[in-house]
Design a protein around this motif. Structure first.
Motif, PDB file in Angstrom:
ATOM      1  N   ALA A   6       0.843  -1.083  -0.107  1.00 21.54           N
ATOM      2  CA  ALA A   6      -0.015  -0.066   0.042  1.00 21.54           C
ATOM      3  C   ALA A   6       0.781   1.183  -0.027  1.00 21.54           C
ATOM      4  CB  ALA A   6      -0.978   0.047   1.114  1.00 21.54           C
ATOM      5  N   GLU A   7       2.090   1.310   0.737  1.00 20.00           N
ATOM      6  CA  GLU A   7       2.925   2.362   0.818  1.00 20.00           C
ATOM      7  C   GLU A   7       3.480   2.695  -0.573  1.00 20.00           C
ATOM      8  OE1 GLU A   7       4.988   2.978   5.023  1.00 20.00           O
ATOM      9  OE2 GLU A   7       5.533   0.975   4.104  1.00 20.00           O
ATOM     10  N   GLU A   9       2.439   1.573  -3.366  1.00 20.56           N
ATOM     11  CA  GLU A   9       1.393   2.055  -4.522  1.00 20.56           C
ATOM     12  C   GLU A   9       1.272   3.464  -4.189  1.00 20.56           C
ATOM     13  OE1 GLU A   9      -1.897  -0.737  -3.985  1.00 20.56           O
ATOM     14  OE2 GLU A   9      -1.048  -1.990  -4.997  1.00 20.56           O
ATOM     15  N   GLU A  10       1.146   3.796  -3.033  1.00 18.00           N
ATOM     16  CA  GLU A  10       0.522   5.327  -2.813  1.00 18.00           C
ATOM     17  C   GLU A  10       1.676   6.298  -3.479  1.00 18.00           C
ATOM     18  OE1 GLU A  10      -0.559   8.394   0.806  1.00 18.00           O
ATOM     19  OE2 GLU A  10       0.308   6.509   1.356  1.00 18.00           O
ATOM     20  N   PHE A  11       2.898   5.753  -3.078  1.00 17.88           N
ATOM     21  CA  PHE A  11       4.170   6.753  -3.689  1.00 17.88           C
ATOM     22  C   PHE A  11       4.066   6.588  -5.254  1.00 17.88           C
ATOM     23  CE2 PHE A  11       8.961   6.551  -4.706  1.00 17.88           C
ATOM     24  CZ  PHE A  11       9.249   7.739  -4.334  1.00 17.88           C
ATOM     25  N   ASP A  13       1.603   6.339  -7.342  1.00 17.68           N
ATOM     26  CA  ASP A  13       0.667   7.314  -7.723  1.00 17.68           C
ATOM     27  C   ASP A  13       1.129   8.581  -7.870  1.00 17.68           C
ATOM     28  OD1 ASP A  13      -1.057   5.103  -8.293  1.00 17.68           O
ATOM     29  OD2 ASP A  13      -2.117   5.266  -6.287  1.00 17.68           O
ATOM     30  N   SER A  14       1.842   8.962  -6.818  1.00 18.62           N
ATOM     31  CA  SER A  14       2.182  10.393  -6.675  1.00 18.62           C
ATOM     32  C   SER A  14       3.456  10.662  -7.700  1.00 18.62           C
ATOM     33  CB  SER A  14       2.938  10.558  -5.186  1.00 18.62           C
ATOM     34  OG  SER A  14       4.196  10.202  -5.026  1.00 18.62           O
TER      35      SER A  14
END
Length: 205
Positions: A6-7, A9-11, A13-14
């Motif tokens: 999840a971490e 994927e969030e990174f 996406d940014s």
């Protein structure tokens, strides 16, 4: 410190978001903050010439500075992404399109073949995620062919004409293989931290 999917994927996406902002503005240097201070970023041009930037400043000034200047309107759309949370790696496959229409086909000029970037993600002391290294691959011959076609079309902007004058070992970040300041393979891969298959034993006479 381990990273969760999840971490990552969030990174990631940014990262996709800042890529679009860079494409829109024509200034890719805004992406530098996604790299660790000591990150390395390289690719091969020919067997006798490689590019390597060491540290965030060189990445900003050379890899996404000098190397990207003149590519106004180009876009590098990620077609697929593979995330390996166990080894904190991301592989993104992109197409290089010029934003310039080829009158012969009615389509954008595009560099054919596979292109992509391989990233190592690392947690920093302040807890933020950054890229510790990046290695790109693309077909240099195919790129040269497409650039030639764009120039022949008469549609290349002045900025691209100027950029294409910047080449060779005299350009910052361009090295002969023996002079590279970092390894062609990402450093932790080069030393075998992620080896998944041992070298086959040598044949005996």
């Amino acid at each position: 410190m381990s990273l969760t999917r999840a971490e990552i994927e969030e990174f990631w996406d940014s990262w996709l978001d800042i890529n679009r902002k860079a494409e829109a503005s024509g200034d890719w240097r805004v992406m530098a903050e996604w790299y660790a201070e000591d990150a390395t970023y390289g690719w091969m041009l020919t067997p006798d010439e490689h590019f390597m930037a060491v540290g965030r400043d060189q990445i900003r000034d050379w890899a996404i500075g000098i190397e990207m200047d003149g590519f106004d309107g180009w876009h590098y759309d990620y077609q697929a992404t593979v995330i390996d949370e166990k080894n904190a790696m991301v592989v993104g496959f992109w197409k290089q399109r010029a934003g310039i229409t080829d009158d012969a086909t009615g389509k954008e000029f595009e560099i054919p073949g596979l292109g992509g970037s391989w990233f190592g993600v690392e947690r920093q002391p302040d807890g933020d995620l950054k890229f510790a290294w990046q290695r790109d691959w693309f077909d240099f011959g195919a790129m040269a062919h497409t650039m030639g076609a764009i120039l022949k079309s008469g549609k290349a902007p002045d900025t691209l004409h100027e950029r294409l004058k910047v080449f060779g070992l005299g350009v910052p970040g361009h090295y002969k293989p023996e002079d590279l300041p970092s390894t062609v393979w990402p450093p932790p891969v080069e030393v075998g931290q992620f080896r998944t298959q041992e070298t086959a034993p040598e044949a005996t006479a």
